[in-house]
Each structure stands twice: as C-alpha cells, then as structure tokens.
Design a protein around this motif. Structure first.
Motif, PDB file in Angstrom:
ATOM      1  N   PRO A 190       0.821  -1.205   0.000  1.00 31.98           N
ATOM      2  CA  PRO A 190       0.000   0.000   0.000  1.00 31.98           C
ATOM      3  C   PRO A 190       0.858   1.260   0.000  1.00 31.98           C
ATOM      4  CG  PRO A 190      -0.906  -1.593   1.516  1.00 31.98           C
ATOM      5  CD  PRO A 190       0.418  -2.143   1.065  1.00 31.98           C
ATOM      6  N   GLY A 191       0.435   2.247  -0.763  1.00 29.47           N
ATOM      7  CA  GLY A 191       1.180   3.483  -0.922  1.00 29.47           C
ATOM      8  C   GLY A 191       1.984   3.539  -2.201  1.00 29.47           C
ATOM      9  N   ASP A 192       2.202   2.396  -2.854  1.00 28.38           N
ATOM     10  CA  ASP A 192       2.953   2.391  -4.106  1.00 28.38           C
ATOM     11  C   ASP A 192       2.163   3.106  -5.197  1.00 28.38           C
ATOM     12  OD1 ASP A 192       4.934   1.000  -2.866  1.00 28.38           O
ATOM     13  OD2 ASP A 192       4.544  -0.917  -3.860  1.00 28.38           O
ATOM     14  N   ARG A 193       2.892   3.782  -6.074  1.00 25.93           N
ATOM     15  CA  ARG A 193       2.275   4.580  -7.140  1.00 25.93           C
ATOM     16  C   ARG A 193       3.085   4.398  -8.412  1.00 25.93           C
ATOM     17  NH1 ARG A 193       1.851  11.175  -7.065  1.00 25.93           N
ATOM     18  NH2 ARG A 193      -0.180  11.436  -8.054  1.00 25.93           N
ATOM     19  N   TYR A 194       2.399   4.197  -9.528  1.00 21.93           N
ATOM     20  CA  TYR A 194       3.074   3.949 -10.799  1.00 21.93           C
ATOM     21  C   TYR A 194       2.426   4.765 -11.911  1.00 21.93           C
ATOM     22  CZ  TYR A 194       5.487   0.101  -8.549  1.00 21.93           C
ATOM     23  OH  TYR A 194       6.276  -0.627  -7.701  1.00 21.93           O
ATOM     24  N   LEU A 195       3.253   5.140 -12.897  1.00 27.58           N
ATOM     25  CA  LEU A 195       2.793   5.820 -14.102  1.00 27.58           C
ATOM     26  C   LEU A 195       3.094   4.924 -15.289  1.00 27.58           C
ATOM     27  CD1 LEU A 195       1.883   8.296 -15.815  1.00 27.58           C
ATOM     28  CD2 LEU A 195       4.272   9.098 -15.676  1.00 27.58           C
ATOM     29  N   VAL A 196       2.065   4.630 -16.093  1.00 24.95           N
ATOM     30  CA  VAL A 196       2.204   3.857 -17.327  1.00 24.95           C
ATOM     31  C   VAL A 196       1.818   4.795 -18.468  1.00 24.95           C
ATOM     32  CG1 VAL A 196       1.495   1.774 -18.561  1.00 24.95           C
ATOM     33  CG2 VAL A 196       1.491   1.790 -16.055  1.00 24.95           C
ATOM     34  N   CYS A 197       2.679   4.946 -19.480  1.00 27.84           N
ATOM     35  CA  CYS A 197       2.391   5.965 -20.495  1.00 27.84           C
ATOM     36  C   CYS A 197       3.053   5.641 -21.831  1.00 27.84           C
ATOM     37  CB  CYS A 197       2.849   7.337 -20.016  1.00 27.84           C
ATOM     38  SG  CYS A 197       4.634   7.463 -19.702  1.00 27.84           S
ATOM     39  N   THR A 198       2.519   6.252 -22.882  1.00 31.50           N
ATOM     40  CA  THR A 198       3.135   6.201 -24.203  1.00 31.50           C
ATOM     41  C   THR A 198       4.125   7.354 -24.337  1.00 31.50           C
ATOM     42  OG1 THR A 198       1.373   7.536 -25.205  1.00 31.50           O
ATOM     43  CG2 THR A 198       1.070   5.137 -25.196  1.00 31.50           C
ATOM     44  N   ASP A 199       4.916   7.327 -25.429  1.00 32.16           N
ATOM     45  CA  ASP A 199       5.937   8.362 -25.585  1.00 32.16           C
ATOM     46  C   ASP A 199       5.365   9.711 -25.999  1.00 32.16           C
ATOM     47  OD1 ASP A 199       5.322   7.776 -28.222  1.00 32.16           O
ATOM     48  OD2 ASP A 199       7.386   7.342 -28.839  1.00 32.16           O
ATOM     49  N   GLY A 200       4.055   9.781 -26.213  1.00 33.69           N
ATOM     50  CA  GLY A 200       3.429  11.077 -26.425  1.00 33.69           C
ATOM     51  C   GLY A 200       3.500  11.960 -25.197  1.00 33.69           C
ATOM     52  N   LEU A 201       3.760  11.349 -24.034  1.00 32.18           N
ATOM     53  CA  LEU A 201       4.018  12.122 -22.823  1.00 32.18           C
ATOM     54  C   LEU A 201       5.515  12.328 -22.612  1.00 32.18           C
ATOM     55  CD1 LEU A 201       3.183  13.464 -20.132  1.00 32.18           C
ATOM     56  CD2 LEU A 201       3.294  11.176 -19.096  1.00 32.18           C
ATOM     57  N   THR A 202       6.290  11.254 -22.699  1.00 33.05           N
ATOM     58  CA  THR A 202       7.698  11.336 -22.296  1.00 33.05           C
ATOM     59  C   THR A 202       8.597  11.996 -23.337  1.00 33.05           C
ATOM     60  OG1 THR A 202       7.991   9.058 -23.072  1.00 33.05           O
ATOM     61  CG2 THR A 202       7.555   9.380 -20.725  1.00 33.05           C
ATOM     62  N   ASP A 203       8.201  12.006 -24.609  1.00 34.66           N
ATOM     63  CA  ASP A 203       9.033  12.702 -25.595  1.00 34.66           C
ATOM     64  C   ASP A 203       9.015  14.221 -25.395  1.00 34.66           C
ATOM     65  OD1 ASP A 203       9.947  10.382 -26.692  1.00 34.66           O
ATOM     66  OD2 ASP A 203       8.921  10.601 -28.620  1.00 34.66           O
ATOM     67  N   PRO A 204       7.837  14.853 -25.266  1.00 36.68           N
ATOM     68  CA  PRO A 204       7.849  16.312 -25.127  1.00 36.68           C
ATOM     69  C   PRO A 204       8.045  16.828 -23.705  1.00 36.68           C
ATOM     70  CG  PRO A 204       5.589  15.567 -25.352  1.00 36.68           C
ATOM     71  CD  PRO A 204       6.468  14.344 -25.496  1.00 36.68           C
ATOM     72  N   ASP A 219      -3.851  11.838  -7.931  1.00 35.98           N
ATOM     73  CA  ASP A 219      -3.813  11.117  -9.197  1.00 35.98           C
ATOM     74  C   ASP A 219      -4.666  11.712 -10.317  1.00 35.98           C
ATOM     75  OD1 ASP A 219      -2.121   9.452  -7.841  1.00 35.98           O
ATOM     76  OD2 ASP A 219      -3.683   8.030  -7.302  1.00 35.98           O
ATOM     77  N   GLY A 220      -5.955  11.975 -10.057  1.00 37.24           N
ATOM     78  CA  GLY A 220      -6.801  12.497 -11.116  1.00 37.24           C
ATOM     79  C   GLY A 220      -6.300  13.830 -11.625  1.00 37.24           C
ATOM     80  N   ARG A 221      -5.966  14.730 -10.721  1.00 37.35           N
ATOM     81  CA  ARG A 221      -5.440  16.037 -11.117  1.00 37.35           C
ATOM     82  C   ARG A 221      -4.073  15.892 -11.770  1.00 37.35           C
ATOM     83  NH1 ARG A 221      -7.441  21.049 -12.277  1.00 37.35           N
ATOM     84  NH2 ARG A 221      -5.633  22.458 -12.452  1.00 37.35           N
ATOM     85  N   ALA A 222      -3.248  15.000 -11.255  1.00 35.40           N
ATOM     86  CA  ALA A 222      -1.919  14.791 -11.835  1.00 35.40           C
ATOM     87  C   ALA A 222      -2.027  14.296 -13.274  1.00 35.40           C
ATOM     88  CB  ALA A 222      -1.125  13.806 -10.994  1.00 35.40           C
ATOM     89  N   ALA A 223      -2.941  13.378 -13.541  1.00 35.99           N
ATOM     90  CA  ALA A 223      -3.125  12.881 -14.904  1.00 35.99           C
ATOM     91  C   ALA A 223      -3.504  14.020 -15.842  1.00 35.99           C
ATOM     92  CB  ALA A 223      -4.187  11.784 -14.921  1.00 35.99           C
ATOM     93  N   PHE A 224      -4.396  14.881 -15.388  1.00 37.52           N
ATOM     94  CA  PHE A 224      -4.804  16.028 -16.199  1.00 37.52           C
ATOM     95  C   PHE A 224      -3.627  16.974 -16.428  1.00 37.52           C
ATOM     96  CE2 PHE A 224      -6.339  20.422 -16.475  1.00 37.52           C
ATOM     97  CZ  PHE A 224      -7.138  20.336 -17.593  1.00 37.52           C
ATOM     98  N   GLU A 225      -2.851  17.260 -15.386  1.00 37.06           N
ATOM     99  CA  GLU A 225      -1.727  18.182 -15.514  1.00 37.06           C
ATOM    100  C   GLU A 225      -0.629  17.611 -16.412  1.00 37.06           C
ATOM    101  OE1 GLU A 225      -1.533  21.256 -14.559  1.00 37.06           O
ATOM    102  OE2 GLU A 225      -3.462  21.288 -13.504  1.00 37.06           O
ATOM    103  N   LEU A 226      -0.435  16.301 -16.385  1.00 33.40           N
ATOM    104  CA  LEU A 226       0.546  15.689 -17.283  1.00 33.40           C
ATOM    105  C   LEU A 226       0.098  15.826 -18.735  1.00 33.40           C
ATOM    106  CD1 LEU A 226       1.491  12.454 -15.309  1.00 33.40           C
ATOM    107  CD2 LEU A 226       2.897  14.501 -15.639  1.00 33.40           C
ATOM    108  N   TRP A 227      -1.175  15.570 -18.984  1.00 37.77           N
ATOM    109  CA  TRP A 227      -1.715  15.771 -20.333  1.00 37.77           C
ATOM    110  C   TRP A 227      -1.547  17.218 -20.767  1.00 37.77           C
ATOM    111  CZ3 TRP A 227      -6.073  18.930 -21.290  1.00 37.77           C
ATOM    112  CH2 TRP A 227      -6.479  18.971 -22.623  1.00 37.77           C
ATOM    113  N   LYS A 228      -1.855  18.148 -19.877  1.00 40.64           N
ATOM    114  CA  LYS A 228      -1.746  19.568 -20.206  1.00 40.64           C
ATOM    115  C   LYS A 228      -0.300  19.949 -20.505  1.00 40.64           C
ATOM    116  CE  LYS A 228      -2.660  22.805 -17.108  1.00 40.64           C
ATOM    117  NZ  LYS A 228      -3.410  23.707 -16.190  1.00 40.64           N
ATOM    118  N   ALA A 229       0.647  19.361 -19.773  1.00 42.81           N
ATOM    119  CA  ALA A 229       2.062  19.645 -20.031  1.00 42.81           C
ATOM    120  C   ALA A 229       2.470  19.170 -21.428  1.00 42.81           C
ATOM    121  CB  ALA A 229       2.929  18.983 -18.971  1.00 42.81           C
ATOM    122  N   ALA A 230       1.995  17.996 -21.837  1.00 39.89           N
ATOM    123  CA  ALA A 230       2.304  17.490 -23.179  1.00 39.89           C
ATOM    124  C   ALA A 230       1.672  18.369 -24.249  1.00 39.89           C
ATOM    125  CB  ALA A 230       1.836  16.042 -23.322  1.00 39.89           C
ATOM    126  N   ILE A 231       0.448  18.832 -24.003  1.00 37.90           N
ATOM    127  CA  ILE A 231      -0.215  19.727 -24.955  1.00 37.90           C
ATOM    128  C   ILE A 231       0.528  21.052 -25.025  1.00 37.90           C
ATOM    129  CG2 ILE A 231      -2.322  21.064 -25.362  1.00 37.90           C
ATOM    130  CD1 ILE A 231      -2.603  18.135 -26.144  1.00 37.90           C
TER     131      ILE A 231
END
Length: 249
Positions: A190-204, A219-231
């Motif tokens: 418990p407490g472990d956290r993981y990010l699984v993603c395509t290179d559309g996030l990690t390249d830019p 998590d929910g807000r972080a997912a949105f902010e990661l998407w926004k950073a890629a955009i």
C-alpha cells in the motif's frame, strides 16, 4: 482490504489526425478514443489486474487496430496472469495475433501494422512490469520518479534526448518475428504509485517536470496536468497515460 485506483486518459494530441493509442485497466479498455478528463476506476487488490498502454506504430497503417487488439487481448487474459512466464506468453500471444490480423505481405491496408506495449500486473503482494518497445512504466515514490521498464530503442546520439525508432515491437514486419518482452517482478505494498504511459508524454515532457507534477498533485489532477504539459509542449504525438495507486481501504 487494499484496493487499486487507476486514473487514465487518452488523447490524439495537437498534430496527429487520429489516436492510435489504446489502454487497458482490468476489463476496461480505451481504444482510439479522445478524453480530456481523466477517468478513475477502483479495483480490489487480489485477482491479477493488468494496466497497460499500447502505442500503434506511426507511419504504418493500422496502428490503431494493432494497439486495440493488444489492449483487448490483455483485458481478456489479465485475470490469469499470475507470473512472469504467463506475462511473456501473453505478450507473444498478442504478437502472433497482430501478425495474423495483418495478413503478412498480402495483408493490404493492415500489412506491417504494429504496436508497442508497456504495463503492470498487480498481484496481492507483487508487481510485474513488462514492455516491448518504448512506451514506459515509472515507479513514483515520494523520493522521486524512476523508470522501471526497459526502452527498446537504439542508442541516442550526443545531445539527442528522444528517438522515434524502436528495436522491437509487436508486429510491424512483413514476416513473423518473435519478441523478447522485458518482464521484472518487485514487491508491492500500500502506498505504491506507478505511471504507465506512451511516448506522447515522455518525448515532449522532461522527467523532471513529470516528477514535479506527481509530487504536487493527487492522481486524477496529476493525470490532467501531465496531459496539459504534453499539450503545452506542442502535443506532437498521441498521449495516453494511467496513474496507478495502491491504497488501504
């Protein structure tokens, strides 16, 4: 009782005409979909649970077909994946299925289609990480982001941060080729956290920025902010990601 929360989204980005990414979380899949708000799912920790992304090969026709086939196959096979050998067999099963659907050199529009895959299998006290290609899995503990998948990419030239080339993938060739998936096991608690993603996030988006977002937001807000950073970085590719957290009831 422990549970698993998965916050996920998939988006074509700002440059691509369509989304060739797919995602699987348990029995749930997102294939060639557009979402701008994360979807959050909660699962009990017990039966093997797969969370994975698949990135259809750009420049090859049928990338979205290949990635969707892999996501849906993992959704079906996931509950039986209780060990590393089973995960390797599942990846190779996906590989054979993509080649069969592509039809080889006579496959018409689907010939040469292929995809990457990267994901995790959550077991009651163990995590299995697997990948083929350059989609990624990160552990995200409090002391900093750490990549736990293995990129199938050629060596980078001096000053080069990313590459669109992969040294192996699922499908993607005129004749059948077996794959050698990377599979590792690690304890889960418990407490472990993981990010699984395509290179559309990690390249830019630099890993330092991803780490900063994960430190600041749940998590929910972080997912949105990661998407926004890629955009904000131009959204040059399809963006698909899942944030996975293990928690007590």
């Amino acid at each position: 009782m422990s549970y698993v929360a998965v916050s996920a989204l998939s988006h074509p980005g700002l440059v691509r005409d369509k989304n060739e990414d797919s995602l699987v979380a348990g029995p749930w899949t997102l294939c060639a979909t557009v979402t701008e708000n994360p979807q959050t799912l909660v699962f009990p920790l017990g039966t093997p649970l797969v969370v994975a992304v698949a990135d259809g090969l750009g420049g090859h026709p049928g990338g979205e077909v290949a990635s969707a086939l892999v996501a849906r196959r993992f959704a079906a096979l996931g509950p039986a994946l209780s060990g590393a050998d089973g995960v390797r067999d599942a990846v190779e099963s996906c590989n054979r299925a993509v080649y069969a659907a592509a039809g080889g050199e006579e496959g018409g529009d689907l010939a040469m289609m292929g995809t990457t895959v990267a994901g995790i299998i959550l077991l009651p006290d163990e995590l299995l990480v697997f990948n083929v290609g350059d989609s990624r899995v990160f552990a995200a503990p409090r002391d900093g982001l750490r990549q736990v998948s293995v990129d199938d990419s050629p060596p980078l030239a001096p000053g080069q941060r990313t590459t669109s080339l992969v040294t192996q993938c699922i499908g993607g060739a005129p004749h059948y080729r077996a794959v050698a998936p990377h599979v590792t096991a690690t304890p889960l608690s418990p407490g472990d956290r993981y990010l699984v993603c395509t290179d559309g996030l990690t390249d830019p988006v630099l890993e330092e920025e991803i780490d900063a977002v994960l430190r600041e937001h749940d998590d929910g807000r972080a997912a949105f902010e990661l998407w926004k950073a890629a955009i904000s970085a131009g959204g040059p590719d399809n963006i698909t990601l899942a944030l996975v957290r293990v928690a007590d009831d």
